[in-house]
Design an enzyme around this catalytic site. Structure first.
Site, PDB file in Angstrom:
ATOM      1  N   ASP A  33       0.839  -1.192   0.000  1.00 55.30           N
ATOM      2  CA  ASP A  33       0.000   0.000   0.000  1.00 55.30           C
ATOM      3  C   ASP A  33       0.877   1.245   0.000  1.00 55.30           C
ATOM      4  OD1 ASP A  33      -3.237   0.280   0.770  1.00 55.30           O
ATOM      5  OD2 ASP A  33      -2.066   2.101   1.097  1.00 55.30           O
ATOM      6  N   ASP A  56       3.757   2.616  -4.053  1.00 55.28           N
ATOM      7  CA  ASP A  56       2.738   3.244  -4.887  1.00 55.28           C
ATOM      8  C   ASP A  56       2.678   2.460  -6.187  1.00 55.28           C
ATOM      9  OD1 ASP A  56       1.297   4.873  -6.671  1.00 55.28           O
ATOM     10  OD2 ASP A  56       2.025   6.724  -5.750  1.00 55.28           O
ATOM     11  N   TYR A 148     -13.247   7.148 -13.747  1.00 51.05           N
ATOM     12  CA  TYR A 148     -13.358   5.889 -13.007  1.00 51.05           C
ATOM     13  C   TYR A 148     -14.044   4.816 -13.844  1.00 51.05           C
ATOM     14  CZ  TYR A 148     -14.479   2.675  -9.184  1.00 51.05           C
ATOM     15  OH  TYR A 148     -14.573   1.562  -8.376  1.00 51.05           O
ATOM     16  N   LYS A 152     -12.364   1.214 -15.147  1.00 54.73           N
ATOM     17  CA  LYS A 152     -12.839  -0.091 -14.707  1.00 54.73           C
ATOM     18  C   LYS A 152     -13.333  -0.937 -15.880  1.00 54.73           C
ATOM     19  CE  LYS A 152     -11.991   0.210 -10.309  1.00 54.73           C
ATOM     20  NZ  LYS A 152     -11.026  -0.701  -9.648  1.00 54.73           N
ATOM     21  N   THR A 183     -16.803   0.833   1.911  1.00 50.05           N
ATOM     22  CA  THR A 183     -15.406   0.935   2.317  1.00 50.05           C
ATOM     23  C   THR A 183     -15.206   2.263   3.060  1.00 50.05           C
ATOM     24  OG1 THR A 183     -14.829   2.063   0.273  1.00 50.05           O
ATOM     25  CG2 THR A 183     -14.694  -0.360   0.275  1.00 50.05           C
TER      26      THR A 183
END
Length: 258
Positions: A33, A56, A148, A152, A183
């Protein structure tokens, strides 16, 4: 044999849930992470040999260095979950901040490609492995998320391509396509008034909010022997969102009150 699982974006959200699920199954877990401190905290909380590395995913050289370190410590991974990703707020193509657009693509798509290259090569050489990428309901339908959504959608096609490239080397590649998942990142948007949980619940066929553990359950299945004949698939984990969107928008009205 103890499996080794590498989880990018493993310090929170879907990635953390996957890390915890694989650790519960007895796997050696590597949590990668950009938030190195949080990754170390999660690894420490999991215990049982869980390890972490701050990296990263937009930095391919750093990923390759971490992959080499992991292979040297625990061998080629058996599992890779590319969970590192970022969200964006609602926008139009005409007015979107292109710096935000480029950052979303750098993390969500390029980061996935780089992660699959770094660890997929090791799996290819070992002749085994399972990769799960993270798509979205946006992989199948248009929503007002102009960076986004396409990022995806690209994950879906990338997953198919990789499944063919790596399949003859004993490596399976699948994706999950979550609906809105609660989340920490999504909860922050709810708290900021950018997402409405009532609308989220009403969007699917099931009256529920999808939690990270629900995604982790499916990821674990796709990496298990029970899914030995499954590859190149993007599996919706959406509480029936895909079915409900078209059903509930039927111009002739509904036979019941949705």
């Amino acid at each position: 044999m103890t499996r080794t699982a590498v989880i990018t974006g493993g310090a929170s959200g879907l990635g953390e849930a996957c890390a915890r699920r694989f650790a519960a199954e007895g796997a050696r877990v590597w949590i990668l992470d950009a938030n190195a401190a949080r990754a170390a905290d999660v690894a420490g909380d999991i215990g049982d040999g869980a390890r972490s590395a701050g990296v990263d995913v937009t930095d391919e050289a750093a990923l390759l260095a971490v992959a080499e370190r992991i292979e040297g410590d625990t061998g080629a991974p058996d599992i890779l979950v590319t969970s590192a990703g970022i969200l964006e707020t609602v926008a139009t193509v005409m007015d979107e901040d292109m710096d935000i657009h480029d950052r979303v693509w750098a993390v969500n798509y390029r980061g996935t490609v780089s992660s699959c290259r770094a660890f997929g090569r090791q799996m290819r050489a070992a002749g085994r492995g399972a990769i799960v990428t993270i798509g979205s309901v946006n992989s199948f339908s248009a929503l007002p998320l102009p960076a986004y959504g396409p990022s995806k959608t690209a994950i879906l096609r990338l997953t198919q391509i990789l499944s063919v490239e790596l399949g003859r080397h004993g490596v399976r590649v699948n994706a999950v396509a979550p609906t809105y998942v609660i989340t920490p990142a999504m909860q922050a948007r709810i708290d900021a008034g950018e997402r409405d949980p009532a609308v989220i619940r009403a969007s699917g066929a099931l009256d529920m909010l999808v939690m990270p553990r629900h995604i982790a359950d499916v990821v674990a299945f796709l990496c298990s022997d029970a899914a030995a004949a499954i590859t190149g698939v993007t599996l919706p984990v959406d509480a029936g969102y895909a079915a409900a969107v078209s059903y509930k928008s039927f111009a002739g009205g509904l036979p019941w009150k949705a």
